[in-house]
Design a protein around this motif. Structure first.
Motif, PDB file in Angstrom:
ATOM      1  N   VAL A  35       0.818  -1.212   0.000  1.00  0.00           N
ATOM      2  CA  VAL A  35       0.000   0.000   0.000  1.00  0.00           C
ATOM      3  C   VAL A  35       0.857   1.270   0.000  1.00  0.00           C
ATOM      4  CG1 VAL A  35      -1.822   1.294   1.180  1.00  0.00           C
ATOM      5  CG2 VAL A  35      -1.871  -1.205   1.199  1.00  0.00           C
ATOM      6  N   ALA A  36       1.751   1.405   0.968  1.00  0.00           N
ATOM      7  CA  ALA A  36       2.478   2.669   1.118  1.00  0.00           C
ATOM      8  C   ALA A  36       3.315   3.010  -0.118  1.00  0.00           C
ATOM      9  CB  ALA A  36       3.358   2.623   2.368  1.00  0.00           C
ATOM     10  N   SER A  69       1.295   3.769  -3.191  1.00  0.00           N
ATOM     11  CA  SER A  69       0.508   4.991  -2.963  1.00  0.00           C
ATOM     12  C   SER A  69       1.285   6.252  -3.318  1.00  0.00           C
ATOM     13  CB  SER A  69       0.066   5.085  -1.502  1.00  0.00           C
ATOM     14  OG  SER A  69      -0.922   4.136  -1.212  1.00  0.00           O
ATOM     15  N   LEU A  70       2.597   6.176  -3.278  1.00  0.00           N
ATOM     16  CA  LEU A  70       3.406   7.342  -3.650  1.00  0.00           C
ATOM     17  C   LEU A  70       3.042   7.837  -5.045  1.00  0.00           C
ATOM     18  CD1 LEU A  70       6.866   6.082  -2.345  1.00  0.00           C
ATOM     19  CD2 LEU A  70       5.542   7.987  -1.387  1.00  0.00           C
ATOM     20  N   ALA A  73       0.003   7.012  -6.631  1.00  0.00           N
ATOM     21  CA  ALA A  73      -1.435   6.792  -6.788  1.00  0.00           C
ATOM     22  C   ALA A  73      -1.742   5.439  -7.427  1.00  0.00           C
ATOM     23  CB  ALA A  73      -2.068   7.938  -7.588  1.00  0.00           C
ATOM     24  N   PRO A  77      -4.741   2.546  -2.972  1.00  0.00           N
ATOM     25  CA  PRO A  77      -5.349   1.230  -2.954  1.00  0.00           C
ATOM     26  C   PRO A  77      -5.978   0.883  -4.300  1.00  0.00           C
ATOM     27  CG  PRO A  77      -6.644   2.778  -1.634  1.00  0.00           C
ATOM     28  CD  PRO A  77      -5.466   3.514  -2.168  1.00  0.00           C
ATOM     29  N   LEU A 132       3.290  10.825   1.258  1.00  0.00           N
ATOM     30  CA  LEU A 132       2.075  10.024   1.405  1.00  0.00           C
ATOM     31  C   LEU A 132       0.915  10.851   1.944  1.00  0.00           C
ATOM     32  CD1 LEU A 132       3.563   6.653   2.695  1.00  0.00           C
ATOM     33  CD2 LEU A 132       2.488   7.085   0.469  1.00  0.00           C
ATOM     34  N   SER A 133       1.190  11.759   2.840  1.00  0.00           N
ATOM     35  CA  SER A 133       0.152  12.641   3.358  1.00  0.00           C
ATOM     36  C   SER A 133      -0.371  13.561   2.252  1.00  0.00           C
ATOM     37  CB  SER A 133       0.700  13.463   4.520  1.00  0.00           C
ATOM     38  OG  SER A 133      -0.277  14.343   5.003  1.00  0.00           O
ATOM     39  N   VAL A 168      -0.527  13.019  -0.935  1.00  0.00           N
ATOM     40  CA  VAL A 168      -1.357  12.314  -1.920  1.00  0.00           C
ATOM     41  C   VAL A 168      -2.568  11.640  -1.285  1.00  0.00           C
ATOM     42  CG1 VAL A 168       0.554  11.979  -3.531  1.00  0.00           C
ATOM     43  CG2 VAL A 168       0.020  10.168  -1.880  1.00  0.00           C
ATOM     44  N   SER A 183      -2.704   9.182   1.033  1.00  0.00           N
ATOM     45  CA  SER A 183      -2.594   7.727   1.165  1.00  0.00           C
ATOM     46  C   SER A 183      -3.175   7.252   2.489  1.00  0.00           C
ATOM     47  CB  SER A 183      -1.127   7.310   1.088  1.00  0.00           C
ATOM     48  OG  SER A 183      -0.990   5.937   1.413  1.00  0.00           O
ATOM     49  N   SER A 195      -0.354   6.589   5.278  1.00  0.00           N
ATOM     50  CA  SER A 195       0.518   7.698   5.654  1.00  0.00           C
ATOM     51  C   SER A 195       0.981   7.566   7.112  1.00  0.00           C
ATOM     52  CB  SER A 195      -0.225   9.022   5.460  1.00  0.00           C
ATOM     53  OG  SER A 195       0.634  10.099   5.741  1.00  0.00           O
TER      54      SER A 195
END
Length: 156
Positions: free
Chosen positions: A45-46, A49-50, A52, A55, A116-117, A119, A121, A124
Motif C-alpha cells: 500500500v504505502a 501509494s506514492l 497513486a 489502494p 504520502l500525506s 497524496v 494515502s 501515511s
C-alpha cells in the motif's frame, strides 16, 4: 574541403553506474523480501501509494516501484563510490550500509511521510517516521548494494 570529426573518451566517468544499477536492484529485492516478511502493507500500500497506484493493495506493483527506486539510488551510490575512490570490498559494503542509513533518514523517515500525506494515502505514517524496522531494511539494502557493487564493478 573536408571535415573530420573525432571522438575522444576522457575517462572522467565517476563510478560504475552499471554495477550501481545491478547492486541497487539486488539490494532492493533483498530489502523487499524483509519488508514482505515483516510488514507487507508497506510494500502493498504505502510504496505504490506514492504514485497513486494503491489502494487496492498491490504487493507486485509496490515491488516494481521499490526495485525502480533501488536502481536509481544504486546509480547514485556508484557516483559516491567513484567520487571518493572507494576500492575495497569491505569499504564498499560499509559505504553501502551508510548509504542505506542515509536513505532511511532522508527518504523513508522524512520525505515519504510528507509525500504520502500529500497524496492522501491511507498508509501515511506520522512525521517523522524513524521506525527501527525500516532502518534494518535500509541497512540491508545498503549492505547488499555495496557487496554486489564490489563483486560486479570490474566485470560489467
Amino acid at each position: 574541403m573536408s571535415t573530420t570529426t573525432q571522438s575522444q573518451t576522457t575517462g572522467n566517468e565517476v563510478g560504475n553506474w552499471r554495477a550501481g544499477l545491478v547492486g541497487g536492484i539486488v539490494g532492493a529485492a533483498a530489502m523487499g523480501g524483509l519488508v514482505l516478511a515483516m510488514n507487507a502493507a508497506t510494500l502493498a500500500v504505502a510504496i505504490p501509494s506514492l504514485y497513486a497506484l494503491a489502494p487496492p493493495p498491490s504487493p507486485g506493483t509496490g515491488l516494481v516501484v521499490h526495485l525502480s527506486h533501488g536502481a536509481v539510488l544504486g546509480v547514485v551510490f556508484a557516483g559516491i563510490v567513484g567520487t571518493f575512490d572507494l576500492d575495497s570490498t569491505a569499504v564498499r559494503i560499509g559505504a553501502g550500509v551508510g548509504w542505506g542509513v542515509a536513505t532511511w533518514i532522508g527518504l523513508a523517515a522524512l520525505v515519504m511521510p510528507v509525500w504520502l500525506s500529500a497524496v492522501g494515502s491511507p498508509a501515511s505514517p506520522p512525521f517523522p517516521n524513524f521506525a527501527p524496522p525500516s532502518l534494518l531494511w535500509h541497512a540491508t539494502y545498503g549492505a547488499v548494494l555495496g557487496g554486489v557493487y564490489a563483486v560486479v564493478a570490474d566485470q560489467i
